[in-house]
Design a protein around this motif. Structure first.
Motif, short mmCIF file in Angstrom:
data_model
loop_
_atom_site.label_atom_id
_atom_site.label_comp_id
_atom_site.label_asym_id
_atom_site.label_seq_id
_atom_site.Cartn_x
_atom_site.Cartn_y
_atom_site.Cartn_z
N TYR A 284 0.55 -0.96 0.21
CA TYR A 284 -0.59 -0.05 0.14
C TYR A 284 0.64 1.08 -0.16
O TYR A 284 0.65 1.99 -0.41
N THR A 287 2.96 1.42 -3.06
CA THR A 287 1.96 2.64 -4.65
C THR A 287 1.27 3.93 -4.23
O THR A 287 1.52 4.37 -5.11
N ARG A 288 0.86 3.61 -3.23
CA ARG A 288 0.76 5.12 -2.78
C ARG A 288 2.11 6.17 -3.31
O ARG A 288 1.82 7.56 -3.42
N LEU A 289 3.68 6.09 -2.78
CA LEU A 289 4.28 7.08 -2.73
C LEU A 289 5.43 7.09 -3.91
O LEU A 289 5.74 7.85 -4.31
N GLY A 290 4.83 5.47 -5.04
CA GLY A 290 5.79 5.94 -6.11
C GLY A 290 6.54 4.57 -5.74
O GLY A 290 8.15 5.26 -6.57
N LEU A 291 7.42 4.13 -4.96
CA LEU A 291 8.91 3.72 -4.55
C LEU A 291 8.63 1.87 -4.33
O LEU A 291 7.58 2.12 -4.48
N ILE A 323 -1.01 8.97 14.31
CA ILE A 323 -0.94 8.05 13.51
C ILE A 323 -2.92 7.01 13.36
O ILE A 323 -3.04 6.13 14.56
N LEU A 324 -3.71 7.74 12.55
CA LEU A 324 -4.97 6.81 12.16
C LEU A 324 -5.09 5.86 11.50
O LEU A 324 -6.07 5.32 11.36
N HIS A 325 -3.79 5.52 10.13
CA HIS A 325 -4.47 4.65 8.74
C HIS A 325 -2.83 5.04 9.05
O HIS A 325 -1.92 5.57 8.65
N VAL A 327 -2.33 5.49 5.88
CA VAL A 327 -1.52 6.19 5.13
C VAL A 327 -0.24 7.21 5.89
O VAL A 327 0.16 8.10 5.19
N ASP A 328 -0.57 7.53 7.24
CA ASP A 328 -0.03 7.89 8.16
C ASP A 328 1.12 7.40 8.65
O ASP A 328 2.73 7.73 8.65
N GLU A 331 2.88 8.44 5.53
CA GLU A 331 3.79 10.17 5.10
C GLU A 331 5.36 10.19 5.81
O GLU A 331 6.06 10.59 5.55
N ALA A 334 7.77 8.46 3.73
CA ALA A 334 8.81 9.74 2.68
C ALA A 334 8.86 10.77 3.51
O ALA A 334 9.95 11.19 3.09
N PHE A 342 12.35 13.18 -4.52
CA PHE A 342 11.35 11.74 -5.09
C PHE A 342 11.57 12.62 -6.14
O PHE A 342 11.82 13.57 -6.56
#
Lengths: 548, 506
Positions: A284, A287-291, A323-325, A327-328, A331, A334, A342
């Motif tokens: 996940y 994919t989100r970061l393109g790494l 940190i809820l999810h 995605v946190d 970040e 990242a 990037f």
């Protein structure tokens, strides 16, 4: 957003490395804090609201040290039992929670007291939203006797000497006279009882969330052991506040000791440094970061953000409430990877661009009018009621703003008043002054979601010695015939215009606007001495009648 | 200099003015005698000067002129006289005085201040303000005051010629509203040069063609005649084009960039519910930005869409997004508040809520006004343009975000773009976008960007999908292009400014 002032020497000691100035500036920004300034021994940074743990010198240095790779990974904090309790009883329903603990072995000096007070204040304005979501207090341990109670009392039964005051005051006097009472008293407005901390000898220690007692609730350089409490309507928030505060004190050299909170229905030991876990979903994140990070890269990056890792799970320190999810975590990874690293990339995906139909139409209308030597103006959508009604000789219902800071406190229902205002303000410039605006107007409309209807209008104003109805009709005629629209003018009454020289613009039996010579009363109300003619039409209705 | 050739070049206006110059030297007199308009004489003189036929001297001096009230009171007498005249030794209420003296409220107020300073009256503050005359005041009634004596003079008055004894009266009157104005007066004197004198001895009545007319072409009467030669280097009077506002030009350019990159334009209401503007974007309801001082609220309650329940769950406990949510009790009342949109991101939220799987990938943009409750000053506006964009694409990632923004800013004239970590409640990662200013050699901050959180996307779209998003402020770049330092000057609508503004040439 809150800013924190750090002492550069203390900061560098805590971080464990001294960076050259330019690198220091760069790294502070790239960690996700806005550097405000570095001057001499002071570093001022702006902390984003998702990272209250960085509001303290210790917390910020802790994060920074990990980020630059000096002390990476999870910081371990432990606690031993103090062996006493806090009983919570009969407190106001709107202020039901309290947690507390003890920190021992501190050595305060002026600088450290400044740090602690700063942290307490900053937590107050951010995390606890100016005490609406909670309050925090510190007390020298030696002055109080355990066990302690947090109880609700009738305000008339509360009397103590508040911090910074020479005499005892009652609860109501505190709210009326003490600066903190005046500032935060509104929180307690409707409460029948006020919460207070009382020690085993019956001494009132404080009245949260307003003020501590001067006698037992004031820390100074002689203080080595402290009792810390947090109270409020939101248990999570006050616990996070105390985790941030106690870990900072531990980083100053203190040891943390837990107390037992005794609620009527439950008992809690606090603090409890058992870590929160979140499963790492590397796919996940990649994919989100393109790494294309491997687990070991991810662990290394997580450690640079102060996290721990244990077989597929990220270990999250208690002071991180953001940190809820997954995605946190993405970040934070990242940030550790470095936003500057990037590569930019535009994917090879075809999508078709499309201009909004009304914007395109407005663009054409502007071009036609510019061809007629008209000048476009651009006014604010907010204007005064006086300009909309009184100076136009009208009395229309208006939409006012509830809380505008400036004098422009109404949404305009027509563009014409703005244009006349422009003419008024251009009296010193060359004539003719032929101007127009395409823009939005607002009216009450019960058929919309917000009960306010919005329409695009076009208004044209001609102002010079010899202007008249013929001239403005020529402009209207040119615009509409360029758009291939047939129209008629029907005589009407309108309080802003000269009777007999004003008409409605009709398309397919529907009125889409007004045209005429402005009445001398109106022109005079605006303090203008040159004739004005004008029209205003609904652009959306025009658009609907055109044939492509 | 060939006098013959020179005389051929003369414009009819010059021919008319030139003979007058042997008798008159001052502009006003020249104008009168020539029978021309002053502007025509000025033009002729300028041309003659260019040809070195005359020399023109302009002398500037400051003169005092009577302004609106000065003229009025010179005629009617000063209001304080009328005021004093109705007073007596008894205190009289202000209303009585106003009525008797037939002065306006404004005049009465001015009189009180003025006469108090002169110790001509005594004022008593009771329920109503009352006034009585003093002995000093009685004296004043009888004699003409300094101010009256001053007003009695002939105007315009050369400021350098005001005598010391009049200075006080002048200063006093200057303080009063629209009494006196100081203007610059120009005296223009014209002298013939040597060439000019010589030229006048020649025959100035050539039979030359001034303007070619249709009649001449028809009859051929132009043949064998000479055309008057023009001074083609001379400046011509300015004409003004009709034009779009310069900010519109910039907005259209920005719009074109996104269209070229395959983005569809979004448009929508300026008035929105707090639900769409903030809740749908996962901004917690107690977020400081939602407080009264930052957002314009409008009276009324908005209607909420069925989506509201899903958004409520996400705020409270994360719903089905895998998030913990913000862990608080979500309020319907807060959602129903009506406000002026604080960002165009509200358009992105609405757009996403109308998409389905088959629409993807999809890209949208808008260049629209947003509102912040600020008082106007040189660097704050309460409404300004925001450039918004979203890319809804299952394969989108952070690198693409940097790619799109870099491309955009390149077209705006900034080759280098930098991303820094930031925080917004609706994006994760969140970033601040800076561009490198090629002239100032420094990074400037232009706005926020990021990837929408699943807590935003899933309730709106129905499934999680990366959505790249940005909201950039353009005011600074636009203002800078035209060297505007006070941001209010973007919308002051000064026609001279708009008429003379250079076009947007990027």
């Amino acid at each position: 957003m809150p800013t924190v002032t750090l002492n550069k020497k203390v900061f560098e000691e805590l971080v464990g490395r001294k960076l050259p100035l330019e690198e220091l500036k760069d790294r502070i920004s790239m960690l996700g804090t806005d550097l405000e300034r570095i001057e001499g021994d002071e570093i001022e940074v702006e902390i984003f609201p998702n990272r209250p743990d960085m509001l303290s010198e210790q917390g910020f240095a802790r994060a920074f040290s990990s980020f630059i790779g000096v002390k990476k990974g999870l910081r371990k904090y432990t606690t031993t039992k103090f062996g006493s309790s806090l009983t919570i009883q009969d407190v106001p329903k709107t202020w039901p929670y309290a947690v507390a603990c003890v920190v021992k072995g501190l050595r305060f000096d002026d600088e450290k007291i400044r740090e602690v007070i700063q942290l307490q204040e900053k937590l107050g304005t951010t995390l606890t939203r100016n005490r609406k979501k909670g309050g925090i207090g510190l007390y020298p341990l030696d002055k109080i006797t355990f066990p302690i109670m947090f109880v609700g009392k009738k305000p008339e039964n509360i009397k103590f000497r508040p911090l910074g005051f020479p005499t005892e005051l009652t609860a109501h006097q505190i709210l009326a006279q003490h600066p903190k009472g005046r500032e935060y008293g509104h929180i307690m407005e409707s409460w029948d009882t006020f919460p207070v901390f009382v020690d085993a000898k019956g001494v009132i220690m404080s009245m949260p969330p307003i003020i501590n007692s001067h006698d037992v609730g004031k820390i100074d350089e002689t203080t080595t052991n402290v009792f810390i409490e947090g109270t409020g309507p939101d248990l999570n928030t006050i616990m996070t506040s105390l985790y941030i505060l106690t870990t900072s004190l531990a980083d100053m050299g203190g040891t943390i000791h837990s107390l037992e909170m005794v609620y009527p229905d439950k008992k809690i030991n606090f603090p409890d440094f058992t870590l929160r876990k979140m499963k790492l979903d590397l796919q996940y994140i990649n994919t989100r970061l393109g790494l294309d990070l491997q687990e070991k890269n991810a662990i290394e990056l997580l450690e640079r953000m102060g996290f721990g890792y244990d077989t597929g799970n990220v270990l999250i320190p208690k002071y991180r409430n953001d940190i809820l999810h997954q995605v946190d975590l993405a970040e934070d990874i990242a940030i550790a990877y470095g936003y500057e690293n990037f590569e930019e990339e535009i994917p090879n995906v075809a999508t078709i661009g499309e201009e909004h139909h009304l914007k395109k139409f407005a663009r054409k209308v502007r071009e036609i009018l510019a061809g007629l030597k008209m000048i476009e103006v651009k006014n604010y959508h907010l204007i005064t009621a006086e300009d909309l009604n009184r100076k136009m000789n009208l009395d229309n219902p208006l939409i006012s703003l509830q809380n505008a800071l400036g004098e422009h406190n109404h949404l305009r229902n027509a563009i014409l008043p703005s244009l006349i205002k422009n003419i008024r303000e251009n009296q010193h410039n060359e004539f003719p002054q032929n101007i127009f605006e395409v823009g939005r107007v607002f009216t009450h409309d019960t058929n919309t979601e917000t009960k306010i209807g919005e329409n695009e209008h076009l208004s044209v104003v001609l102002c010079h010695d010899k202007t008249d109805f013929t001239e403005i009709k020529q402009v209207l005629d040119t615009v509409l015939s360029s758009l291939g629209i047939c129209y008629t003018i029907q005589e009407t009454q309108h309080a802003s215009f000269i009777p007999g020289r004003v008409g409605e613009i009709i398309i397919h039996d529907k009125s889409i606007g007004i045209i005429g010579e402005l009445s001398p009363e109106v022109i005079t109300l605006w303090n203008i001495q040159v004739p004005i003619v004008a029209f205003e039409v609904d652009v959306e209705m025009l658009f609907k009648t055109i044939k492509f | 200099m060939d006098l013959q050739k020179l005389s051929l070049k003369l414009h009819p206006l010059e021919r008319q003015v030139l003979p007058v110059l042997t008798k008159e030297t001052e502009l006003g007199a020249i104008t009168k005698k020539s029978g021309l308009q002053e502007i025509e004489v000025m033009r002729a003189l300028q041309w003659l000067e260019n040809k070195e036929i005359v020399s023109v001297h302009t002398e500037k001096k400051k003169v005092v002129q009577l302004d609106r009230n000065g003229i009025k009171y010179k005629r009617e007498g000063l209001p304080e006289k009328a005021f004093l005249a109705v007073l007596s030794d008894e205190f009289k209420g202000l209303n009585v005085i106003t009525k008797k003296s037939k002065l306006s409220r404004e005049e009465v107020n001015a009189c009180i201040g003025l006469l108090k300073r002169k110790v001509a009256i005594e004022v008593q503050n009771g329920d109503v303000l009352s006034v009585k005359i003093t002995n000093q005041g009685k004296k004043l009634i009888g004699m003409p005051s300094f101010e009256e004596q001053f007003l009695a003079k002939e105007f315009p008055l050369d400021i350098l010629l005001i005598k010391d004894i009049d200075k006080h009266a002048f200063d006093e009157l200057k303080k009063r509203k629209e009494f006196l104005k100081v203007e610059e007066q120009k005296t223009v004197t014209v002298m013939l040069t040597e060439i000019g004198h010589k030229l006048l001895t020649t025959n100035l009545t050539h039979d030359v063609i001034n303007r070619l007319t249709p009649a001449m072409l028809k009859t051929g009467s132009w043949k064998n005649k000479e055309f008057r030669a023009y001074d083609i280097e001379i400046n011509v009077p300015k004409i003004y084009p009709g034009k779009k506002h310069f900010v519109t030009e910039a907005v259209e350019y920005i719009t074109q960039i996104w269209l070229d990159m395959g983005f569809k334009e979004m448009s929508g209401g300026y008035v929105q519910s707090a639900f769409w503007d903030l809740d749908a974007l996962f901004v917690p309801q107690d977020h400081p930005a939602r407080e009264m001082q930052d957002t314009f609220y409008v009276e009324g309650k908005a209607i909420l869409p069925p989506l509201w329940t899903k958004v409520k769950e996400v705020h409270e406990n994360g719903g089905d997004t895998g998030s913990t949510g913000w862990q608080y009790t979500f309020s319907q009342e807060e959602s129903e508040k009506v406000l002026l949109r604080t960002h165009t991101t509200v358009l992105s939220a609405r757009t996403i809520s109308n998409l389905t799987k088959v629409d993807l990938p999809a890209k949208f943009f808008s260049v629209g006004k947003v509102f912040r409750n600020e008082t106007l000053d040189w660097k704050h506006l309460f409404e300004f343009y925001q450039v918004e964009g979203i890319v809804v694409d299952p394969h989108a990632n952070l690198k693409h975000l940097k790619g799109y923004l870099t491309q955009f800013y390149k077209k705006m004239g900034f080759d280098k773009v930098r991303m820094r970590p930031a925080h917004f409640p609706y994006t994760e990662p969140s970033l601040e976008v800076d561009v490198f200013h090629p002239v100032k050699k420094e990074w400037i901050e232009l706005g926020g960007a990021g990837i929408f959180r699943p807590e935003v996307v899933k309730p709106l779209l129905g499934f999680d999908c990366p959505v790249l998003a940005w909201g950039q402020g353009m005011g600074r770049i636009i203002a800078e292009y035209w060297n505007i330092t006070d941001i209010r000057d973007l919308y002051k609508n000064d026609l001279k400014q708009i008429r003379n503004m250079k076009s947007w040439l990027k």
